[in-house]
Design a protein around this motif. Sequence first.
Motif, mmCIF file in Angstrom:
data_model
loop_
_atom_site.group_PDB
_atom_site.id
_atom_site.type_symbol
_atom_site.label_atom_id
_atom_site.label_comp_id
_atom_site.label_asym_id
_atom_site.label_seq_id
_atom_site.Cartn_x
_atom_site.Cartn_y
_atom_site.Cartn_z
ATOM 1 N N THR A 31 18.191 -4.848 -56.640
ATOM 2 C CA THR A 31 18.495 -5.663 -57.824
ATOM 3 C C THR A 31 18.659 -7.133 -57.478
ATOM 4 O OG1 THR A 31 20.846 -5.186 -57.549
ATOM 5 C CG2 THR A 31 19.586 -3.756 -59.040
ATOM 6 N N GLY A 32 18.738 -7.462 -56.212
ATOM 7 C CA GLY A 32 18.895 -8.857 -55.794
ATOM 8 C C GLY A 32 17.659 -9.354 -55.078
ATOM 9 N N PRO A 33 17.834 -10.392 -54.247
ATOM 10 C CA PRO A 33 16.696 -10.929 -53.500
ATOM 11 C C PRO A 33 16.221 -9.953 -52.421
ATOM 12 C CG PRO A 33 18.722 -12.046 -52.871
ATOM 13 C CD PRO A 33 19.060 -11.130 -53.998
ATOM 14 N N ALA A 34 14.980 -10.103 -51.997
ATOM 15 C CA ALA A 34 14.425 -9.251 -50.944
ATOM 16 C C ALA A 34 15.106 -9.574 -49.618
ATOM 17 C CB ALA A 34 12.927 -9.458 -50.837
ATOM 18 N N ARG A 35 15.313 -8.549 -48.817
ATOM 19 C CA ARG A 35 15.920 -8.702 -47.493
ATOM 20 C C ARG A 35 15.064 -8.002 -46.459
ATOM 21 N NH1 ARG A 35 21.111 -10.450 -46.880
ATOM 22 N NH2 ARG A 35 22.270 -10.729 -48.792
ATOM 23 N N ALA A 36 14.997 -8.581 -45.266
ATOM 24 C CA ALA A 36 14.314 -7.942 -44.151
ATOM 25 C C ALA A 36 15.267 -6.917 -43.553
ATOM 26 C CB ALA A 36 13.927 -8.974 -43.108
ATOM 27 N N GLY A 50 23.251 0.696 -43.118
ATOM 28 C CA GLY A 50 23.903 -0.599 -43.263
ATOM 29 C C GLY A 50 25.164 -0.538 -44.079
ATOM 30 N N ASP A 51 25.649 -1.721 -44.433
ATOM 31 C CA ASP A 51 26.854 -1.950 -45.226
ATOM 32 C C ASP A 51 28.142 -1.647 -44.476
ATOM 33 O OD1 ASP A 51 25.564 -3.004 -47.367
ATOM 34 O OD2 ASP A 51 25.739 -1.245 -48.646
ATOM 35 N N GLY A 52 28.071 -1.461 -43.191
ATOM 36 C CA GLY A 52 29.284 -1.254 -42.413
ATOM 37 C C GLY A 52 29.506 -2.432 -41.486
ATOM 38 N N HIS A 53 30.622 -2.432 -40.761
ATOM 39 C CA HIS A 53 30.957 -3.500 -39.833
ATOM 40 C C HIS A 53 29.866 -3.619 -38.768
ATOM 41 C CE1 HIS A 53 33.304 -6.210 -37.419
ATOM 42 N NE2 HIS A 53 33.123 -5.418 -36.381
ATOM 43 N N GLY A 54 29.257 -4.793 -38.673
ATOM 44 C CA GLY A 54 28.247 -5.043 -37.663
ATOM 45 C C GLY A 54 26.868 -4.510 -37.997
ATOM 46 N N GLU A 55 26.663 -4.030 -39.193
ATOM 47 C CA GLU A 55 25.351 -3.503 -39.581
ATOM 48 C C GLU A 55 24.737 -4.374 -40.665
ATOM 49 O OE1 GLU A 55 23.919 -1.247 -37.855
ATOM 50 O OE2 GLU A 55 25.659 -0.552 -36.756
ATOM 51 N N GLN A 56 23.455 -4.169 -40.934
ATOM 52 C CA GLN A 56 22.747 -4.982 -41.921
ATOM 53 C C GLN A 56 23.274 -4.721 -43.326
ATOM 54 O OE1 GLN A 56 18.623 -3.890 -41.447
ATOM 55 N NE2 GLN A 56 19.023 -1.741 -41.803
ATOM 56 N N PRO A 57 23.332 -5.758 -44.160
ATOM 57 C CA PRO A 57 23.784 -5.565 -45.540
ATOM 58 C C PRO A 57 22.688 -4.907 -46.383
ATOM 59 C CG PRO A 57 23.237 -7.867 -45.160
ATOM 60 C CD PRO A 57 23.084 -7.159 -43.840
ATOM 61 N N LEU A 58 23.108 -4.066 -47.320
ATOM 62 C CA LEU A 58 22.174 -3.377 -48.214
ATOM 63 C C LEU A 58 22.531 -3.638 -49.680
ATOM 64 C CD1 LEU A 58 22.104 0.094 -46.382
ATOM 65 C CD2 LEU A 58 20.485 -1.785 -46.118
ATOM 66 N N PRO A 59 22.722 -4.896 -50.080
ATOM 67 C CA PRO A 59 23.110 -5.160 -51.468
ATOM 68 C C PRO A 59 21.962 -4.859 -52.425
ATOM 69 C CG PRO A 59 22.613 -7.213 -50.398
ATOM 70 C CD PRO A 59 22.529 -6.136 -49.341
ATOM 71 N N GLY A 60 22.296 -4.371 -53.585
ATOM 72 C CA GLY A 60 21.287 -4.097 -54.595
ATOM 73 C C GLY A 60 20.549 -2.796 -54.414
ATOM 74 N N LEU A 61 20.897 -2.025 -53.395
ATOM 75 C CA LEU A 61 20.267 -0.723 -53.172
ATOM 76 C C LEU A 61 21.293 0.359 -53.478
ATOM 77 C CD1 LEU A 61 18.362 -1.358 -49.826
ATOM 78 C CD2 LEU A 61 17.436 -1.331 -52.139
ATOM 79 N N ALA A 62 21.030 1.118 -54.528
ATOM 80 C CA ALA A 62 21.957 2.168 -54.942
ATOM 81 C C ALA A 62 21.205 3.479 -55.105
ATOM 82 C CB ALA A 62 22.631 1.788 -56.256
ATOM 83 N N ALA A 63 21.885 4.573 -54.809
ATOM 84 C CA ALA A 63 21.296 5.901 -54.977
ATOM 85 C C ALA A 63 20.867 6.083 -56.429
ATOM 86 C CB ALA A 63 22.293 6.968 -54.577
ATOM 87 N N GLY A 64 19.687 6.639 -56.610
ATOM 88 C CA GLY A 64 19.165 6.883 -57.946
ATOM 89 C C GLY A 64 18.377 5.718 -58.520
#
Length: 174
Positions: A31-36, A50-64
């Motif tokens: 739902t947001g900007p594209a991320r590598a 991702g989305d944990g401490h020290g891992e890549q962010p996964l904003p805008g990606l939700a199950a379903g």
Amino acid sequence: MTDAATPLSLPDQALVEEATKKSGLIWVRGTGPARALWHVWHDGAAHVVGDGHGEQPLPGLAAGSTAEVTVRSKDKGGRLVAWTAAVSELAPGSDEWEAAVGELKGKRLNAPDGEAMTERWARECRVLRLSPCTASTEHPDGSLAAPPLPTSATTRHPIPPGLPRLLLRRGKRG
């Protein structure tokens, strides 16, 4: 060429799989900007953690939900294929999660906690499966370039005061 609204044909499925397997990064837009994102191809889908401490962010990606994935050429860096993915979150400890994490941990570089990272992923992170739905090999009109996303990371620091003297001294020794 494939229209983005048609389901994957066998040749498109093969293109998506081979291109995604060989690419070190995929560009994912939820739902947001594209991320590598770094990923692994396993069991017919791309998997990311991702989305944990020290891992890549996964904003805008939700199950379903769905996401747009763009795969670039590893040698030239140009866009090879774009595909729409169905996003699902794998439950920690499930057989599917264990299999995906087994592949992901082999690709994770510089993990701060080594072999204990899978336990940290189970506690703190999300493992997402991006299953291909549709594909397009058509190239868009214009550039898809975008300004970098804001970040607190930095690579530029002032030059330490003693460095020029050290560098000059090395050149005179030779």
